[in-house]
Structure formats: C-alpha cells, structure tokens
Design an enzyme around this catalytic site. Sequence first.
Site, mmCIF file in Angstrom:
data_model
loop_
_atom_site.group_PDB
_atom_site.id
_atom_site.type_symbol
_atom_site.label_atom_id
_atom_site.label_comp_id
_atom_site.label_asym_id
_atom_site.label_seq_id
_atom_site.Cartn_x
_atom_site.Cartn_y
_atom_site.Cartn_z
ATOM 1 N N TYR A 76 77.884 -2.021 10.549
ATOM 2 C CA TYR A 76 77.737 -2.016 12.002
ATOM 3 C C TYR A 76 78.817 -1.130 12.613
ATOM 4 O O TYR A 76 79.961 -1.546 12.779
ATOM 5 C CB TYR A 76 77.855 -3.431 12.564
ATOM 6 N N SER B 176 67.829 -11.814 15.783
ATOM 7 C CA SER B 176 66.883 -11.419 16.835
ATOM 8 C C SER B 176 66.076 -12.618 17.328
ATOM 9 O O SER B 176 64.845 -12.548 17.445
ATOM 10 C CB SER B 176 65.941 -10.313 16.349
ATOM 11 N N PRO B 177 66.744 -13.749 17.637
ATOM 12 C CA PRO B 177 66.008 -14.948 18.032
ATOM 13 C C PRO B 177 65.307 -14.818 19.379
ATOM 14 O O PRO B 177 64.418 -15.605 19.690
ATOM 15 C CB PRO B 177 67.099 -16.021 18.094
ATOM 16 N N GLY C 7 66.100 -9.480 22.804
ATOM 17 C CA GLY C 7 66.370 -9.685 24.217
ATOM 18 C C GLY C 7 65.142 -9.771 25.094
ATOM 19 O O GLY C 7 65.229 -10.174 26.261
ATOM 20 N N PHE C 8 63.976 -9.441 24.555
ATOM 21 C CA PHE C 8 62.766 -9.442 25.375
ATOM 22 C C PHE C 8 62.460 -10.831 25.926
ATOM 23 O O PHE C 8 62.004 -10.982 27.070
ATOM 24 C CB PHE C 8 61.566 -8.925 24.573
ATOM 25 N N GLY D 1 63.235 -12.668 29.417
ATOM 26 C CA GLY D 1 62.424 -12.509 30.604
ATOM 27 C C GLY D 1 63.037 -11.590 31.638
ATOM 28 O O GLY D 1 62.563 -11.508 32.778
#
Length: 338
Positions: A56, A210-211, A215-216, A219
Amino acid sequence: MQTRTLGKDLTVSAVGLGCMGFSHAYGAPTKEKDTINLLRQAVDIGYTFFDTAEVYGTPADPHVNERLVGEALAPYRNKVIIATKFGLRFDFASGKVPLPLVPDSRPETIRKSVEDSLKRLQTDHIDLYFQHRIDPAISPEEVAGVMADLIREGKITHWGISEANEDYLRRAHRVCPVTAVQNRYSMMARHYESLFPVLEELGVGLVAFSPMANGFLTGKYGKGEHFDRQYDYRAAMPQFTDEAVDQNQKLLELLHHMAKQKNATPAQISMAWMLCKKPWIVPIPGTRKPERMKENMGAAAIPLTESEINALDEALNHMQMSAVYGVMPAKMNHTVAK
C-alpha cells in the site's frame, strides 16, 4: 468498542480500520503527519485492529503505508493488533489504473517480506499475517509451512489468506491452522457466503474488506461524481457510474429505510447486517475522517434481529444491482435476480 475473536484466540475490535486509503487507491495520499494523527485518534476512540500491507503505497514510496502505521501505533503497540500482508506486488510499469496485481509467494519472497515489514512496522512480531493473493505457482502446503516456521520463530503469531477459496483454505489449514480469511464482502458482493459453512467448521474468522462496496453503500454518492483518474480507483469502478446509480436505487432505498428505523446511517446498516450474521465477521472499512471512524465503529452497537437479517437477505436476493468492483460478472452476487 466491542470485541470479537478471530480463529481460536485473536481478540480484535468488532470493527477494524482499513489503512490502505491513507496512501493508495482513494485519491492523493494523505499527508504523513495527518495520517499518523488520524491513526492515533482511531486508537483513542476504541479501534484496536489495524489492517495494512507491504504494497500500500505510491510509485515514489511503495511501502509508505506500513511505515506510517508502524510510526503511529508504536506508542500503543501492546494495545493494538496489526495485520499486514505478503505475496503481492503492483505492476507500476503497466501505466494502468487500477494497477495490475502480480502474486509471488515463493518462500524466499515471504522471508524477505516479513523482515522488511517488521522493520517498517517497528515491531518484533506481526499479529496477523495475510497472504495477499493466492499464487498459482506455489502450493498452499508450501505457504502454510513457511507460516508455521514464522510462528515458531515468533515473527508472526497468526496467519490468514486473502481472497481464499475452500480448497486452498482446507489444504493450508491442515498444515498450519488459519486464523482468518480476508475476503471482499458486502451487500453487493455476497459470493463468499458459500464459504461460511467451511469457516464455521474450521473455526476461521472473516475479515471483510470493502464492506461498503468501496463506499457506495454509504449512500453519499450520486450521479455526476468525478474521481481523480491518477489516484482514485473509484474512477474505474462500475458501481459509481451514472447508470449504476439508477440500477442501485432499490438497494439504496432499502438501506435508508432500515437506517431510519434504527436511528442509524446507511453505512452503519450495511455493516450491522454482516456483524449480526456471524460473531466471527469483522469488517475493516477505511476512512480519513474522524467523524466517519466514529460512525463506522457505531455499527457494532446496532442490533438487527434474525428476522430483520433474513428480511434484508430476502430483499437482496431479488434485487437488481449493478456490477461492483472486484467481482467478475459471472461470479457476481449470487442473489441478483435472473
């Protein structure tokens, strides 16, 4: 912060902090001083589980994330659990975004990686050492054998596999017990639910990356979003296109409806849903904002009943969704309506 146990005995905060975004994939890197301060704030508000990786970073400083995590957490080392990863490098020379992944889990590579990570993390042991991606050229037995050696030597205390499948996990586990798998898991990426019975059988935890579907599921993203194509992978993620925003309206409405019922946020509901499914699931959302750290941590305190979980699952089972980054179309959410 509530705690959970991964594997037999690794106690971590119920929600961990994914540290990748400070240095990689979600926009220009955060200033080093700010990153250190934010990581220390995370400790102060209750996080004890921090996830990083040797890769990273940036082309100029490929390992910067580990170094900053090490510096930030050094004063708290006996209070925190640090997970890092080996066995992967990015193809910076490709010029592509997202960067292509090149797996390498040769024993000599692992040996060098662990020594370098220990130095950057300013520690004498790594609490949870993940194979970042499966290397098809190296057997799981060989990788697990190296992990067993590193545990005996005290350089790591637990190990895991990222993006694990059943066959690889079983074979590796027979050689050296696996504490956790770190797999992509969210309401938009449920394909690994088929692995849950195996995890339960073997006593292996799930660290969900990526839970919130990058970030989608917060909302907070609508049509016309613009992301830096040089630094931000979301510019190439299918769930952030204008078409996808339309396709995912029912999903967002579902989250907002449940959030209103529970006096919570959609982001919290997206994680409470998985936290209430199994006691051995630990999400590791990433953020650079203290207020979001507190919000994400609060997901662990939101109770969802079994009937509420079942109702959410049933809705997801029959809901049309867009493609989501990291999931091949043929393996997309197995519950998407046909």
